[in-house]
Design an enzyme around this catalytic site. Structure first.
Site, PDB file in Angstrom:
ATOM      1  CB  CYS A  51     -10.004  -6.272  -9.636  1.00 47.01           C
ATOM      2  SG  CYS A  51      -8.951  -4.854  -9.687  1.00 47.01           S
ATOM      3  CG  HIS A 105      -8.646 -10.393  -9.494  1.00 48.75           C
ATOM      4  ND1 HIS A 105      -8.080  -9.145  -9.698  1.00 48.75           N
ATOM      5  CD2 HIS A 105      -8.122 -10.865  -8.349  1.00 48.75           C
ATOM      6  CE1 HIS A 105      -7.261  -8.883  -8.677  1.00 48.75           C
ATOM      7  NE2 HIS A 105      -7.263  -9.904  -7.863  1.00 48.75           N
TER       8      HIS A 105
END
Lengths: 422, 95
Positions: A51, A105
């Protein structure tokens, strides 16, 4: 000519398991419909299959070796260089930039602020029900609540009676309504959480994928010639209660085949649930008469292994974890503006068995990279494409390491695209 | 020409064998970096020594390699990297 708005849709852990990428099992009619109005890249790859590093890479237009983010624990502006981001660049060019859901993120890698105020004109929105994602809200066979990997839920029974992506869609539509009367163009990034684990989705979507129709991965064994260093031991899903109960051996498992099929079933169900959210968002964009003035970019941060090579999750260099969906709808360019009364993005219910097969849109087979998103979106919106980065480029605030993909938007059958060529 | 298009990916590892933090090693624990070159025809990956303090990859320190040809092995199950070692790997394939 008025500046085009931008709607960037980023889907967490979505591999190209979609109808528009040829997957005949998956019910994704709304994303397929977007693809039929778009230029779809068949071979797009993330620069790292996890991510935060992937998101920081494509949102800054720099490769991980330049952002120096290979984990989750540093903020590029402090750790590597004060690199501009895509939203920041649009903001500096007069756009109102807004973030809904998971775009950066969360945490250290975006300075615990989604890189505000640099990237966003207004405080980023995070759905309140996200806090329950990893709690005990999954009803097990014992009738008790668990923190499981497989988590089909009755939405009426979960805390707040809603799910994060539903809230994100509502908020994104609310922002579109607000921006409709704005004199400034907008850049709206919507980050959907599913199909990231846990597979927590409205349980009715399971009906789309009866277990008897779900096969194993075509190559579920760990390949003999795979170097051990290349193998990802999928430690994250092992933390979930239902997977723990399987007492799997580390690092190679394997997962019992019936549970493998259940994982695949829930991933696919999550994709169809996500498709309904995208469908509602695009239908609202059109209802608000913004579809003719808004570029829509659709992608994900990386793929996900569904048992291939005996692996689950991302965390590797395999195509199943690095290959991503990538498509761009550009009004009047990838699809003609609709005739009066026609619609580009009418909502399609994935449960309607009669949803017509979608005409494919334009496609490109060249290999492309997510790090190209920055120059491509800038170019499509008519902004100056940032210059290529020198090597090294830690000291350079605005430049890009990815190629611009604008050359793929020149279609033989339309001389007007020569303007783009110019 | 689609043949000229290339995509690069990479992934870090804390050790040559799978362990509890192989999926998400912290920067300080990264010892190996897997660099991939992809084209329409193949995926070529070398897993090389990596110094997390200097952010330096050492391409002379190759821990392992992968080579898959898309046409004959689209699912990437048959690693032919070792079959091609011993110098006859086309120079154009090495990074």
């Amino acid at each position: 000519q008025d500046a085009l708005n931008v709607l960037l849709i980023i889907v967490d852990d979505l591999r190209p398991s979609l109808g528009c990428y040829g997957d005949k099992l998956i019910r994704s009619p709304n994303i397929d419909q977007l693809a039929s109005r778009s230029l779809l890249f068949q071979n797009a790859f993330a620069q790292q299959a996890v991510c935060a590093p992937s998101r920081v890479s494509f949102l800054t237009g720099r490769r991980p070796d330049t952002t120096r983010l290979y984990d989750f624990n540093s903020y590029w502006r402090v750790h590597a260089g004060n690199f501009s981001t895509i939203p920041q660049y649009f903001k500096e060019n007069g756009y109102v930039t807004m973030s809904v859901g998971k775009v950066f993120h969360p945490g250290i890698s975006s300075n615990h602020s989604d890189d505000s105020p640099y990237s966003w004109s207004v405080p980023p929105y995070h759905p309140s029900s996200e806090q329950y994602e990893n709690t005990k809200t999954c009803k097990g066979p014992d009738g008790e609540l668990h923190a499981n990997l497989l988590c089909p839920v009755d939405v009426a029974e979960v805390p707040e009676g809603t799910l994060p992506d539903k809230q994100s869609t509502e908020e994104a539509i609310r922002l579109l309504e607000k921006m409709k009367s704005s004199a400034s163009p907008f850049f709206l990034a919507v980050g959907y959480h599913k199909p990231h684990i846990p597979f927590r989705y409205p349980k009715e979507f399971q009906k789309l994928y009866p277990l008897e129709n779900i096969t194993l991965a075509p190559d579920p064994q760990v390949p003999a010639g795979l170097p051990p260093v290349a193998y990802n031991p999928w430690m994250d899903i092992r933390q979930r209660e239902d997977v723990q109960a399987l007492n799997l051996s580390v690092p190679y498992g394997p997962i019992p085949v019936d549970f493998q099929r259940k994982i695949r079933q829930s991933y696919f169900a999550s994709v169809s649930y996500l498709d309904t959210q995208v469908g509602q968002l695009l239908s609202a964009l059109e209802t608000l008469q913004l579809a003719n003035s808004t570029i829509v970019a659709f992608t994900s941060d990386h793929g996900w292994a569904l048992g291939e090579h005996g692996e689950w999750a991302k965390y590797s260099n395999f195509d199943v974890t690095t290959r991503v969906p990538l498509m761009f709808y550009v009004p009047g360019r990838t699809a003609p503006l609709p005739e009066a009364g026609d619609k580009l993005f009418p909502y399609i219910n994935p449960f309607d068995s009669v949803s017509a097969l979608m005409e494919p849109g334009r496609e490109a087979v060249d290999l492309v990279e997510l790090v190209s998103l920055f120059p491509t979106l800038a170019g499509l919106a008519g902004l100056h494409v940032p210059p290529r980065c020198p090597i090294p480029s830690f000291h350079v605030q605005l430049c890009r390491e990815g190629q611009s993909l604008l050359k793929h938007f020149r279609f033989q059958d339309s001389e007007e695209d020569l303007a783009l060529h110019g | 020409n689609p043949r000229e298009s290339i995509a690069y990916s990479q992934y870090p590892r804390p050790a040559d064998a799978p362990q509890w933090n192989s999926d998400k090693p912290s920067l300080k624990d990264i010892k190996v970096m897997g660099y991939s070159i992809r084209t329409i025809d193949y995926r070529y990956t070398v897993w090389v020594g990596f110094n997390p303090h200097e952010f330096l990859a050492n391409f002379s320190d190759v821990h392992a390699g992968e080579l898959y040809f898309v046409h004959s092995d689209p699912l990437q199950d048959h690693n032919v990297y070792n079959d091609t070692q011993g110098g006859d790997l086309p120079h154009s394939l090495t990074p």
